[in-house]
Design a protein around this motif. Sequence first.
Motif, PDB file in Angstrom:
ATOM      1  N   ARG A 299       0.848  -1.191   0.000  1.00 55.01           N
ATOM      2  CA  ARG A 299       0.000   0.000   0.000  1.00 55.01           C
ATOM      3  C   ARG A 299       0.888   1.247   0.000  1.00 55.01           C
ATOM      4  O   ARG A 299       1.908   1.293   0.695  1.00 55.01           O
ATOM      5  CB  ARG A 299      -0.919  -0.003   1.217  1.00 55.01           C
ATOM      6  CG  ARG A 299      -1.907   1.164   1.219  1.00 55.01           C
ATOM      7  CD  ARG A 299      -2.891   1.040   2.352  1.00 55.01           C
ATOM      8  NE  ARG A 299      -3.876   2.126   2.334  1.00 55.01           N
ATOM      9  CZ  ARG A 299      -4.961   2.149   1.583  1.00 55.01           C
ATOM     10  NH1 ARG A 299      -5.218   1.115   0.766  1.00 55.01           N
ATOM     11  NH2 ARG A 299      -5.797   3.162   1.619  1.00 55.01           N
ATOM     12  N   ASN A 300       0.472   2.266  -0.757  1.00 61.06           N
ATOM     13  CA  ASN A 300       1.203   3.536  -0.803  1.00 61.06           C
ATOM     14  C   ASN A 300       0.526   4.527   0.155  1.00 61.06           C
ATOM     15  O   ASN A 300      -0.530   5.062  -0.134  1.00 61.06           O
ATOM     16  CB  ASN A 300       1.212   4.091  -2.228  1.00 61.06           C
ATOM     17  CG  ASN A 300       2.034   5.357  -2.359  1.00 61.06           C
ATOM     18  OD1 ASN A 300       2.636   5.834  -1.400  1.00 61.06           O
ATOM     19  ND2 ASN A 300       2.072   5.909  -3.558  1.00 61.06           N
ATOM     20  N   ARG A 301       1.161   4.772   1.267  1.00 65.62           N
ATOM     21  CA  ARG A 301       0.626   5.705   2.249  1.00 65.62           C
ATOM     22  C   ARG A 301       1.255   7.099   2.137  1.00 65.62           C
ATOM     23  O   ARG A 301       0.994   7.962   2.971  1.00 65.62           O
ATOM     24  CB  ARG A 301       0.854   5.161   3.669  1.00 65.62           C
ATOM     25  CG  ARG A 301       0.037   3.913   3.978  1.00 65.62           C
ATOM     26  CD  ARG A 301       0.226   3.493   5.419  1.00 65.62           C
ATOM     27  NE  ARG A 301      -0.587   2.323   5.732  1.00 65.62           N
ATOM     28  CZ  ARG A 301      -0.559   1.683   6.901  1.00 65.62           C
ATOM     29  NH1 ARG A 301       0.260   2.112   7.872  1.00 65.62           N
ATOM     30  NH2 ARG A 301      -1.329   0.629   7.107  1.00 65.62           N
ATOM     31  N   GLY A 302       2.057   7.305   1.130  1.00 67.48           N
ATOM     32  CA  GLY A 302       2.668   8.616   0.931  1.00 67.48           C
ATOM     33  C   GLY A 302       1.761   9.538   0.147  1.00 67.48           C
ATOM     34  O   GLY A 302       0.644   9.201  -0.231  1.00 67.48           O
ATOM     35  N   THR A 303       2.281  10.743  -0.113  1.00 66.53           N
ATOM     36  CA  THR A 303       1.538  11.738  -0.889  1.00 66.53           C
ATOM     37  C   THR A 303       1.955  11.767  -2.356  1.00 66.53           C
ATOM     38  O   THR A 303       1.331  12.458  -3.164  1.00 66.53           O
ATOM     39  CB  THR A 303       1.747  13.137  -0.292  1.00 66.53           C
ATOM     40  OG1 THR A 303       3.146  13.440  -0.276  1.00 66.53           O
ATOM     41  CG2 THR A 303       1.210  13.196   1.131  1.00 66.53           C
ATOM     42  N   GLY A 304       3.028  11.045  -2.689  1.00 66.78           N
ATOM     43  CA  GLY A 304       3.492  10.978  -4.073  1.00 66.78           C
ATOM     44  C   GLY A 304       3.289   9.591  -4.635  1.00 66.78           C
ATOM     45  O   GLY A 304       3.304   8.579  -3.911  1.00 66.78           O
ATOM     46  N   ALA A 305       3.084   9.527  -5.928  1.00 63.31           N
ATOM     47  CA  ALA A 305       2.861   8.241  -6.585  1.00 63.31           C
ATOM     48  C   ALA A 305       4.187   7.536  -6.834  1.00 63.31           C
ATOM     49  O   ALA A 305       5.209   8.182  -7.089  1.00 63.31           O
ATOM     50  CB  ALA A 305       2.123   8.443  -7.897  1.00 63.31           C
ATOM     51  N   ALA A 306       4.165   6.232  -6.760  1.00 61.79           N
ATOM     52  CA  ALA A 306       5.327   5.420  -7.126  1.00 61.79           C
ATOM     53  C   ALA A 306       5.216   5.089  -8.605  1.00 61.79           C
ATOM     54  O   ALA A 306       4.196   4.553  -9.054  1.00 61.79           O
ATOM     55  CB  ALA A 306       5.367   4.148  -6.298  1.00 61.79           C
ATOM     56  N   ARG A 341      13.041 -11.032  -7.731  1.00 56.58           N
ATOM     57  CA  ARG A 341      12.627  -9.631  -7.916  1.00 56.58           C
ATOM     58  C   ARG A 341      11.432  -9.581  -8.851  1.00 56.58           C
ATOM     59  O   ARG A 341      11.466 -10.147  -9.949  1.00 56.58           O
ATOM     60  CB  ARG A 341      13.779  -8.799  -8.480  1.00 56.58           C
ATOM     61  CG  ARG A 341      13.467  -7.314  -8.669  1.00 56.58           C
ATOM     62  CD  ARG A 341      14.686  -6.629  -9.269  1.00 56.58           C
ATOM     63  NE  ARG A 341      14.448  -5.240  -9.599  1.00 56.58           N
ATOM     64  CZ  ARG A 341      14.642  -4.221  -8.773  1.00 56.58           C
ATOM     65  NH1 ARG A 341      15.086  -4.469  -7.545  1.00 56.58           N
ATOM     66  NH2 ARG A 341      14.423  -2.982  -9.153  1.00 56.58           N
ATOM     67  N   CYS A 342      10.407  -8.877  -8.413  1.00 56.33           N
ATOM     68  CA  CYS A 342       9.206  -8.687  -9.227  1.00 56.33           C
ATOM     69  C   CYS A 342       8.943  -7.191  -9.375  1.00 56.33           C
ATOM     70  O   CYS A 342       9.026  -6.454  -8.380  1.00 56.33           O
ATOM     71  CB  CYS A 342       7.992  -9.343  -8.569  1.00 56.33           C
ATOM     72  SG  CYS A 342       8.220 -11.084  -8.161  1.00 56.33           S
ATOM     73  N   GLU A 343       8.637  -6.755 -10.573  1.00 48.16           N
ATOM     74  CA  GLU A 343       8.337  -5.333 -10.811  1.00 48.16           C
ATOM     75  C   GLU A 343       6.879  -5.179 -11.210  1.00 48.16           C
ATOM     76  O   GLU A 343       6.419  -5.803 -12.175  1.00 48.16           O
ATOM     77  CB  GLU A 343       9.254  -4.758 -11.893  1.00 48.16           C
ATOM     78  CG  GLU A 343      10.676  -4.531 -11.411  1.00 48.16           C
ATOM     79  CD  GLU A 343      11.464  -3.651 -12.360  1.00 48.16           C
ATOM     80  OE1 GLU A 343      10.850  -3.077 -13.288  1.00 48.16           O
ATOM     81  OE2 GLU A 343      12.692  -3.537 -12.193  1.00 48.16           O
ATOM     82  N   LEU A 344       6.186  -4.339 -10.470  1.00 45.05           N
ATOM     83  CA  LEU A 344       4.788  -4.046 -10.739  1.00 45.05           C
ATOM     84  C   LEU A 344       4.673  -2.648 -11.349  1.00 45.05           C
ATOM     85  O   LEU A 344       5.669  -1.966 -11.544  1.00 45.05           O
ATOM     86  CB  LEU A 344       3.985  -4.154  -9.445  1.00 45.05           C
ATOM     87  CG  LEU A 344       4.225  -5.448  -8.636  1.00 45.05           C
ATOM     88  CD1 LEU A 344       3.418  -5.427  -7.347  1.00 45.05           C
ATOM     89  CD2 LEU A 344       3.887  -6.678  -9.473  1.00 45.05           C
ATOM     90  N   GLY A 345       3.465  -2.209 -11.600  1.00 49.62           N
ATOM     91  CA  GLY A 345       3.269  -0.918 -12.255  1.00 49.62           C
ATOM     92  C   GLY A 345       3.166   0.239 -11.278  1.00 49.62           C
ATOM     93  O   GLY A 345       3.657   0.198 -10.150  1.00 49.62           O
ATOM     94  N   ARG A 346       2.516   1.310 -11.732  1.00 51.47           N
ATOM     95  CA  ARG A 346       2.383   2.547 -10.953  1.00 51.47           C
ATOM     96  C   ARG A 346       1.438   2.320  -9.782  1.00 51.47           C
ATOM     97  O   ARG A 346       0.417   1.623  -9.906  1.00 51.47           O
ATOM     98  CB  ARG A 346       1.848   3.658 -11.852  1.00 51.47           C
ATOM     99  CG  ARG A 346       1.731   5.018 -11.182  1.00 51.47           C
ATOM    100  CD  ARG A 346       1.212   6.047 -12.180  1.00 51.47           C
ATOM    101  NE  ARG A 346       1.180   7.385 -11.601  1.00 51.47           N
ATOM    102  CZ  ARG A 346       0.180   7.872 -10.899  1.00 51.47           C
ATOM    103  NH1 ARG A 346      -0.897   7.115 -10.681  1.00 51.47           N
ATOM    104  NH2 ARG A 346       0.222   9.103 -10.410  1.00 51.47           N
ATOM    105  N   LEU A 347       1.770   2.969  -8.668  1.00 46.68           N
ATOM    106  CA  LEU A 347       0.934   2.864  -7.477  1.00 46.68           C
ATOM    107  C   LEU A 347       0.664   4.274  -6.946  1.00 46.68           C
ATOM    108  O   LEU A 347       1.571   4.956  -6.458  1.00 46.68           O
ATOM    109  CB  LEU A 347       1.613   2.011  -6.404  1.00 46.68           C
ATOM    110  CG  LEU A 347       0.761   1.673  -5.175  1.00 46.68           C
ATOM    111  CD1 LEU A 347      -0.492   0.890  -5.598  1.00 46.68           C
ATOM    112  CD2 LEU A 347       1.564   0.864  -4.173  1.00 46.68           C
ATOM    113  N   ALA A 348      -0.578   4.722  -7.081  1.00 47.66           N
ATOM    114  CA  ALA A 348      -0.966   6.068  -6.666  1.00 47.66           C
ATOM    115  C   ALA A 348      -1.068   6.149  -5.141  1.00 47.66           C
ATOM    116  O   ALA A 348      -1.158   5.122  -4.456  1.00 47.66           O
ATOM    117  CB  ALA A 348      -2.308   6.426  -7.300  1.00 47.66           C
ATOM    118  N   PRO A 349      -1.032   7.376  -4.595  1.00 47.55           N
ATOM    119  CA  PRO A 349      -1.204   7.522  -3.144  1.00 47.55           C
ATOM    120  C   PRO A 349      -2.538   6.930  -2.695  1.00 47.55           C
ATOM    121  O   PRO A 349      -3.588   7.177  -3.299  1.00 47.55           O
ATOM    122  CB  PRO A 349      -1.170   9.042  -2.932  1.00 47.55           C
ATOM    123  CG  PRO A 349      -0.406   9.570  -4.091  1.00 47.55           C
ATOM    124  CD  PRO A 349      -0.748   8.674  -5.235  1.00 47.55           C
TER     125      PRO A 349
END
Length: 401
Positions: A299-306, A341-349
Amino acid sequence: MPESEILDPAEEFARYRRTVLAAVVVPGPAAVRRTVRRRRHHRLAVAVTAALALFTGPILGYAALHRPDPHPGPVLPTPDPTGSPTPSGSPGPTGSPSPTGASPTPTGPDGRISRSQLLATPVTLPAWPGGTDCQTDGVRLTGDPREGRNALLALDHGDVDGDDAEETVALVQCVFGTHGWQQVVAFDRDTTGKVVTIGRVVLSARERPQWLIGVDVRGDGVVRVQVGDIYPGGGWDGEWSQRQWRGYRWDGDSFAQVWGPTGFPTNPHEVNLVVTASDLVLSPAPDGSRAGTTTVRVRNRGTGAARYVALRFDLPAALRSDGDGWAACRTAPGTAGGPVRCELGRLAPGAEFQLTLGLRVAADDPLGAGTAELTAQALDAAHQVVAEVVEYDNVTPLRYR
């Protein structure tokens, strides 16, 4: 037409004597002698000259009366009555140009204040944000930024108000509490030499920009300020902050931004990935092997997208991938040595990834209970790892038994 008569001067003079001088009474010899004795020689010359003029004038005038009109000659141009004659010869002495009435542009007071002078002079600062204990009147700045003081961090000089004299621009910080409000202030001197405050150039903000880094006055009077989006501290490295130069100009009443960007893009370091994994319970399978699944949540709990999310598994070699939950991974467990290693896509806040991953142990493998490590990482556009402010919650143990 008869030809012009040619006059003989001797004949004309004789005629004049007969007609004009007959009436003239000539004085006697005695009178002449008395007159001559009373006059000096130079008066004699004057008398002779006058007599010649007296006799010659009437003669010439009389001759002109009897002369025929001359033939007309060429007409000369009439001089311009409005023009003035051009002087010839060497010009006269050239003096200073006549004053035109315009006075030279005044130069303002010298507002170049050195660092030591500014530290030694009480100054007035523009108001700090409400709810702070920062001082504004009679402030003695310090070069040692400690708790409870107003610190001088940087300064530069230049003509910021257009009076042809330099002023002083200073970066100051109110070191009260942990936030540390900052502002850039312009100072000058009045006609008595007293340090006065022109105004505030820019103030740090709770949102953006939180960090004021440096000042620089350009030759055209624009005050450049280097700003950062996030103030360092509290686990945030200053190298993670995005920095910009912005320009501000004095308009006679206040400073306004006239150059540079007005906002920041999303800071990639504001990502805060939190990862959890359920325990892996290996159960006997019909073929004698042991298999089980683990549910992984990121989960992305930050304010910026990964931009990208990467998962790293440090699993023992005995655990091999089972099922199609590993499709996003470059390598599957057990197919190659080293971590998975696994790479996933974009994760919004506020968004979350959830994966169900199957693992299996061969029938003849005596693998017992243990703990593996699972790490979630944010990646930038170049697939490089982006450091996070809070890093302890993006690593989780993966227990198996």
